[in-house]
Write an enzyme that holds these catalytic residues in place. Structure first.
Site, PDB file in Angstrom:
ATOM      1  N   GLN A   1     -18.329  -6.084  -1.104  1.00 41.44           N
ATOM      2  CA  GLN A   1     -17.476  -6.907  -1.962  1.00 41.44           C
ATOM      3  C   GLN A   1     -17.117  -8.254  -1.329  1.00 41.44           C
ATOM      4  OE1 GLN A   1     -14.248  -3.809  -1.925  1.00 41.44           O
ATOM      5  NE2 GLN A   1     -12.910  -5.570  -2.036  1.00 41.44           N
TER       6      GLN A   1
ATOM      7  N   HIS B   1       0.841  -1.204   0.000  1.00 45.24           N
ATOM      8  CA  HIS B   1       0.000   0.000   0.000  1.00 45.24           C
ATOM      9  C   HIS B   1       0.879   1.258   0.000  1.00 45.24           C
ATOM     10  CE1 HIS B   1      -2.886  -2.858   2.080  1.00 45.24           C
ATOM     11  NE2 HIS B   1      -3.625  -2.395   1.084  1.00 45.24           N
TER      12      HIS B   1
ATOM     13  N   GLN C   1      -9.050  -7.184 -10.695  1.00 44.21           N
ATOM     14  CA  GLN C   1      -9.685  -5.966 -10.163  1.00 44.21           C
ATOM     15  C   GLN C   1      -9.284  -4.746 -10.994  1.00 44.21           C
ATOM     16  OE1 GLN C   1     -10.291  -4.833  -5.883  1.00 44.21           O
ATOM     17  NE2 GLN C   1      -8.412  -3.690  -6.198  1.00 44.21           N
TER      18      GLN C   1
END
Ligand code: PAF
Length: 283
Positions: A61, A37, A153
């Site tokens: 999700q 991240h 994704q």
């Protein structure tokens, strides 16, 4: 770094940035932050004037309620990590703030969400698209940063951006790995010592398979990776597919596409790990 929980406050701050002509970069996350991240935040700060990071564990999700319950939540540690970066705003909304009413939108991603993760996690990508589009509406960033670890994704987000006509640049960021090769993931912290020490086999076998392209066909490489990982005795491959990197449809022969990617999901007990490797990308 400001911590903002309410969308109205976020809106006011962003209007100020936009009036000043600043480039806004956005990094959506579900928290439990790690170096992967931080590399997105770092890239965002190189490419933007202000960086906004969201932390929101998006219930829409998760097709499995257990998975949602056990998803790691480490907000204090996350906040401290972000303090060390150039993140200007941590947006940390409640579920009610993000979904004041139920989001009933169903997106049509064609075949993109029918394969791989889509097959095993029905509704997952629709939920991802719902939350990301809500954040895009609210923040209207110039750029948004997503990790290539979640390869499918990324394809879905690109498609959603097109479908909804956002003028937001989607910036893919390379997978960050531990020193033993394991792709960084918030889920890694759920692994017991035994599974943590076996999990690097996933990346190792993917890397090894890259040396087989001249001697083995696609089916043989799929079998090699799957068998070698399953041989560990405790890891269980859910799927390993070799697909076209744009359409995500299976590729039968190495020569059939200029962009060939291997995508894998593996169970380490109840923890589901994903990874991928680009075998070929021309131009
Ligand atoms: O990749 C994730 O962490 C999530 O799917 C995202 C993009 C933050 C949406 O909840």
């Amino acid at each position: 770094m400001k911590i903002v929980e309410k969308s109205k406050e976020l809106n006011a701050l962003i209007s100020g940035y936009k009036k000043d002509g600043l480039i806004v970069g956005f990094v959506p996350t579900m928290g439990a932050l790690h170096k992967g991240h931080l590399s997105l935040v770092d890239e965002a700060s190189k490419q933007s004037d202000v960086v906004i990071v969201s932390i929101f564990v998006n219930p829409n999700q998760f097709n499995n309620p257990n998975d949602l319950d056990k998803y790691p939540r480490t907000i204090d540690q996350d906040r401290e990590m972000l303090e060390q970066t150039k993140c200007a705003i941590l947006y940390y909304p409640s579920v009610e703030e993000v979904y004041p009413e139920e989001d009933k939108r169903i997106f049509d991603f064609g075949q993109l969400d029918k394969v791989m993760e889509g097959q095993f996690r029905p509704g997952h990508f629709n939920g991802v698209a719902q939350v990301v589009s809500r954040f895009f509406d609210l923040i209207n960033p110039d750029k948004a940063f997503f990790g290539e670890k979640d390869f499918q994704q990324l394809a879905i987000i690109k498609k959603m951006t097109k479908l909804l006509g956002y003028e937001i640049k989607i910036v893919p960021c390379a997978i960050i790995r531990e020193s033993d090769g394991l792709a960084m993931s918030s889920r890694n912290m759920l692994l017991t010592d035994e599974y943590r020490s076996e999990a690097p086999i996933i990346a190792q076998k993917l890397f090894e398979s890259k040396n087989l392209l001249s001697t083995k066909n696609i089916k043989e490489v799929i079998n090699f990776v799957t068998d070698e990982i399953n041989k560990s005795g405790i890891l269980e491959v859910e799927y390993f597919e070799i697909v076209d990197g744009d359409t995500l449809q299976p590729v039968d022969n190495w020569g059939d596409s200029d962009f060939v990617v291997g995508c894998i999901a593996v169970f380490a007990d109840k923890v589901r790990l994903i990874d991928n490797l680009i075998y070929k990308k021309l131009a």
